[in-house]
Design a protein around this motif. Sequence first.
Motif, PDB file in Angstrom:
ATOM      1  N   GLY A 125       4.168 -25.043   6.973  1.00 40.38           N
ATOM      2  CA  GLY A 125       2.797 -25.200   6.512  1.00 40.38           C
ATOM      3  C   GLY A 125       1.826 -24.198   7.090  1.00 40.38           C
ATOM      4  N   GLY A 126       2.305 -23.054   7.506  1.00 43.16           N
ATOM      5  CA  GLY A 126       1.437 -22.049   8.110  1.00 43.16           C
ATOM      6  C   GLY A 126       0.607 -21.313   7.074  1.00 43.16           C
ATOM      7  N   SER A 127      -0.491 -20.739   7.537  1.00 47.20           N
ATOM      8  CA  SER A 127      -1.376 -19.960   6.683  1.00 47.20           C
ATOM      9  C   SER A 127      -0.870 -18.528   6.570  1.00 47.20           C
ATOM     10  CB  SER A 127      -2.791 -19.957   7.253  1.00 47.20           C
ATOM     11  OG  SER A 127      -2.797 -19.308   8.527  1.00 47.20           O
ATOM     12  N   PHE A 128      -1.587 -17.710   5.784  1.00 45.97           N
ATOM     13  CA  PHE A 128      -1.246 -16.304   5.699  1.00 45.97           C
ATOM     14  C   PHE A 128      -1.427 -15.625   7.042  1.00 45.97           C
ATOM     15  CE2 PHE A 128      -2.509 -11.856   4.912  1.00 45.97           C
ATOM     16  CZ  PHE A 128      -1.344 -11.410   4.319  1.00 45.97           C
ATOM     17  N   SER A 129      -2.418 -16.071   7.822  1.00 44.46           N
ATOM     18  CA  SER A 129      -2.630 -15.511   9.158  1.00 44.46           C
ATOM     19  C   SER A 129      -1.412 -15.752  10.046  1.00 44.46           C
ATOM     20  CB  SER A 129      -3.877 -16.138   9.791  1.00 44.46           C
ATOM     21  OG  SER A 129      -4.074 -15.658  11.102  1.00 44.46           O
ATOM     22  N   MET A 130      -0.822 -16.960   9.939  1.00 43.48           N
ATOM     23  CA  MET A 130       0.392 -17.236  10.700  1.00 43.48           C
ATOM     24  C   MET A 130       1.514 -16.288  10.300  1.00 43.48           C
ATOM     25  SD  MET A 130       3.697 -18.625  10.551  1.00 43.48           S
ATOM     26  CE  MET A 130       3.749 -19.614   9.057  1.00 43.48           C
ATOM     27  N   ALA A 131       1.629 -16.027   8.997  1.00 40.09           N
ATOM     28  CA  ALA A 131       2.676 -15.122   8.530  1.00 40.09           C
ATOM     29  C   ALA A 131       2.484 -13.724   9.111  1.00 40.09           C
ATOM     30  CB  ALA A 131       2.670 -15.068   7.004  1.00 40.09           C
ATOM     31  N   GLN A 132       1.222 -13.272   9.149  1.00 39.89           N
ATOM     32  CA  GLN A 132       0.948 -11.959   9.748  1.00 39.89           C
ATOM     33  C   GLN A 132       1.368 -11.920  11.205  1.00 39.89           C
ATOM     34  OE1 GLN A 132      -3.265 -11.098   8.852  1.00 39.89           O
ATOM     35  NE2 GLN A 132      -2.493  -9.166   8.065  1.00 39.89           N
ATOM     36  N   SER A 176      14.926 -16.439  21.038  1.00 41.48           N
ATOM     37  CA  SER A 176      15.423 -16.561  19.672  1.00 41.48           C
ATOM     38  C   SER A 176      15.723 -18.023  19.339  1.00 41.48           C
ATOM     39  CB  SER A 176      16.680 -15.720  19.476  1.00 41.48           C
ATOM     40  OG  SER A 176      16.408 -14.345  19.604  1.00 41.48           O
ATOM     41  N   GLY A 177      16.282 -18.750  20.322  1.00 42.00           N
ATOM     42  CA  GLY A 177      16.527 -20.173  20.126  1.00 42.00           C
ATOM     43  C   GLY A 177      15.244 -20.955  19.935  1.00 42.00           C
ATOM     44  N   VAL A 178      14.184 -20.551  20.663  1.00 38.77           N
ATOM     45  CA  VAL A 178      12.881 -21.211  20.517  1.00 38.77           C
ATOM     46  C   VAL A 178      12.342 -21.021  19.101  1.00 38.77           C
ATOM     47  CG1 VAL A 178      10.457 -21.158  21.262  1.00 38.77           C
ATOM     48  CG2 VAL A 178      12.296 -21.059  22.973  1.00 38.77           C
ATOM     49  N   VAL A 179      12.429 -19.798  18.583  1.00 30.85           N
ATOM     50  CA  VAL A 179      11.947 -19.524  17.225  1.00 30.85           C
ATOM     51  C   VAL A 179      12.762 -20.328  16.209  1.00 30.85           C
ATOM     52  CG1 VAL A 179      11.561 -17.751  15.480  1.00 30.85           C
ATOM     53  CG2 VAL A 179      11.155 -17.221  17.874  1.00 30.85           C
ATOM     54  N   ALA A 180      14.082 -20.353  16.380  1.00 27.10           N
ATOM     55  CA  ALA A 180      14.946 -21.055  15.429  1.00 27.10           C
ATOM     56  C   ALA A 180      14.645 -22.548  15.395  1.00 27.10           C
ATOM     57  CB  ALA A 180      16.410 -20.820  15.786  1.00 27.10           C
ATOM     58  N   ALA A 181      14.262 -23.113  16.534  1.00 31.40           N
ATOM     59  CA  ALA A 181      14.013 -24.549  16.613  1.00 31.40           C
ATOM     60  C   ALA A 181      12.541 -24.911  16.426  1.00 31.40           C
ATOM     61  CB  ALA A 181      14.491 -25.087  17.964  1.00 31.40           C
ATOM     62  N   ALA A 182      11.697 -23.932  16.122  1.00 36.16           N
ATOM     63  CA  ALA A 182      10.247 -24.171  16.032  1.00 36.16           C
ATOM     64  C   ALA A 182       9.926 -25.239  14.993  1.00 36.16           C
ATOM     65  CB  ALA A 182       9.526 -22.873  15.696  1.00 36.16           C
ATOM     66  N   THR A 183       9.011 -26.140  15.376  1.00 33.84           N
ATOM     67  CA  THR A 183       8.574 -27.198  14.469  1.00 33.84           C
ATOM     68  C   THR A 183       7.112 -27.029  14.059  1.00 33.84           C
ATOM     69  OG1 THR A 183       8.054 -28.575  16.399  1.00 33.84           O
ATOM     70  CG2 THR A 183      10.229 -28.877  15.366  1.00 33.84           C
ATOM     71  N   THR A 184       6.416 -26.076  14.664  1.00 33.45           N
ATOM     72  CA  THR A 184       5.023 -25.803  14.321  1.00 33.45           C
ATOM     73  C   THR A 184       4.822 -24.297  14.196  1.00 33.45           C
ATOM     74  OG1 THR A 184       4.283 -25.616  16.632  1.00 33.45           O
ATOM     75  CG2 THR A 184       4.275 -27.826  15.634  1.00 33.45           C
ATOM     76  N   PRO A 185       3.818 -23.873  13.441  1.00 32.18           N
ATOM     77  CA  PRO A 185       3.539 -22.428  13.348  1.00 32.18           C
ATOM     78  C   PRO A 185       3.231 -21.804  14.701  1.00 32.18           C
ATOM     79  CG  PRO A 185       2.368 -23.630  11.634  1.00 32.18           C
ATOM     80  CD  PRO A 185       2.954 -24.654  12.544  1.00 32.18           C
ATOM     81  N   GLU A 186       2.522 -22.551  15.559  1.00 40.97           N
ATOM     82  CA  GLU A 186       2.158 -22.012  16.875  1.00 40.97           C
ATOM     83  C   GLU A 186       3.393 -21.755  17.730  1.00 40.97           C
ATOM     84  OE1 GLU A 186      -1.130 -23.978  14.949  1.00 40.97           O
ATOM     85  OE2 GLU A 186       0.866 -24.749  15.502  1.00 40.97           O
ATOM     86  N   LEU A 187       4.370 -22.649  17.678  1.00 40.13           N
ATOM     87  CA  LEU A 187       5.594 -22.472  18.456  1.00 40.13           C
ATOM     88  C   LEU A 187       6.389 -21.283  17.934  1.00 40.13           C
ATOM     89  CD1 LEU A 187       7.211 -23.641  20.794  1.00 40.13           C
ATOM     90  CD2 LEU A 187       8.400 -25.133  19.169  1.00 40.13           C
ATOM     91  N   LEU A 188       6.424 -21.115  16.623  1.00 46.37           N
ATOM     92  CA  LEU A 188       7.140 -19.983  16.039  1.00 46.37           C
ATOM     93  C   LEU A 188       6.511 -18.656  16.471  1.00 46.37           C
ATOM     94  CD1 LEU A 188       8.797 -19.571  12.696  1.00 46.37           C
ATOM     95  CD2 LEU A 188       6.963 -17.974  13.164  1.00 46.37           C
ATOM     96  N   VAL A 189       5.184 -18.566  16.392  1.00 49.02           N
ATOM     97  CA  VAL A 189       4.509 -17.327  16.786  1.00 49.02           C
ATOM     98  C   VAL A 189       4.700 -17.077  18.278  1.00 49.02           C
ATOM     99  CG1 VAL A 189       2.272 -16.200  17.022  1.00 49.02           C
ATOM    100  CG2 VAL A 189       2.839 -17.416  14.913  1.00 49.02           C
ATOM    101  N   GLY A 190       4.603 -18.139  19.101  1.00 47.84           N
ATOM    102  CA  GLY A 190       4.823 -17.978  20.535  1.00 47.84           C
ATOM    103  C   GLY A 190       6.223 -17.467  20.843  1.00 47.84           C
ATOM    104  N   GLY A 191       7.226 -17.992  20.122  1.00 49.62           N
ATOM    105  CA  GLY A 191       8.594 -17.513  20.324  1.00 49.62           C
ATOM    106  C   GLY A 191       8.760 -16.064  19.931  1.00 49.62           C
TER     107      GLY A 191
END
Length: 503
Positions: free
Chosen positions: A61-68, A109-124
């Motif tokens: 559910g991330g925004s375009f900003s998250m994608a960037q 890489s494991g953190v990104v793969a298991a991310a449940t929120t946009p913030e966690l994915l970007v942080g990873g």
Amino acid sequence: MAMVEGENRQREKVREGGPAPVRLPRRRWAVLGVLGAASFFDGLDANIIAVALPSIQRELGGSFSMAQWAVAGYSLATAVLLITGGRLGDIYGTRRVFLIGIAGFTLSSGVVAAATTPELLVGGRVAQGTMVALMLPQSMAVIKQQFRPEEWAIASAVTGLAISAGSIGGPVVGGFLTDLDLFGTGWRAIFWINVPIGAALLACAIRVLPEGRAEQRPTLDLPGAVLVAFASLALMFPLVRGSEHGWAPWSFGLIALSLLLWLTLAAHQRHRSARGTDVLIPPALFRRRVFTAGLTAALLTFAGATSFTFLLTYYLQFGLAWSSTRTALAVAAVPLGIALVFQIAWKYGPARPRLFVTCGALVMLAGALGMAGLAAAGRTDFGFLAAVAFLLGTGTGLTSPVLTAVLLGSLAPREAGAGAGVIYASTQFGSALGIGVVGAVFFGGLGGVNAGGAPGEARTAALYGDALGTAVLCTAAVFALVALVARALPRHGAEPTGGPVPL
């Protein structure tokens, strides 16, 4: 001892009967395999997320900003810390810093793969980029310190090819894995796959990598490291976010601040160097015409190649509504072109750097002009689009490995870590600069990110085609600049000096 005697006999043969083909001992091939694999996975993960973004946005559910930020956060962290990471290798040893980088990259890489929120994915993703900044400069430093001068061409070509193929092949792998949906993991597979591979690479690196600490251990220039971080951030942030905000005044203010910080850093480095104190970026590097010209050409090459691939991927998926797999097959022509000229580039390129870099730039220019022509004619045939992607890959394959060898040969052993950090940072800056500037032209032509209606509609395809044609002419101008800068490179490669540290 036997290996040393064999190497001595090879040198005698070279003196008696002319150049003999370079054959690396098995141990050096093992070292080169580890370095090449690490370089490949850096380039791969920098770009692998591109074609998976729609799937990620739908799930998280991330925004375009998250994608960037999912794309740019990785490059931003890498660019900000690369130079410092190179110097840390000089201080604490290339092997130790390299191993820390691999281990951290695998975990993040494991953190990104298991991310449940946009913030966690970007942080990873930011953590991945940070670990790459520790790992990547050590590859070039190991080659400089551990390989014989006559082996530099093949060693630098292998790692240069690996990172180039990884960078441009990322969307290919990302598209296949996302559509394949391994074990129902969807887009997460593109990051889960890093975990077992990273663990295996770490085990191999522990076994084969030699210690690489300098005899005279330098100290860390902490004020210089802080200046580099803030100067890099002030430059990269507006390049990544400026186009989204319509290039507001703050973006130009940050760029001006970055210029001021870089000038302050240069004065600080000259002052420390004059006092005989260890510096983060040796000023002597930029007094060498070959290094400065090679660095400029490398920055421009990555700016053009990365933005070209970004434009093509975005056009195919969002303009023509191609699937991830079909997009991946078209973009696969790029690494295919690189592989085709690999043997020629590493074998003959370092001896004729001006010729190879000029030819590579002109081939990339032909690819960019060909893409502009296809866009103007409204041609969306798979074969034609793959052909221009192939030209880009061929030009990159002729240029990138040769520039890597030229830059490596201009470094003194004591400068290996710091110099490698500068070189790799310039490629990261080039990639961000290309996407930031050319991306702004592209999205400006669209009149907004979501302009044009549904993907695949005739109106959407035409709008994206017009925007692509304008933006890709910018990449053509960049490749023309590479050809001009190549005139400052030596016509014939300089004979490298300095001996290796025995393995």
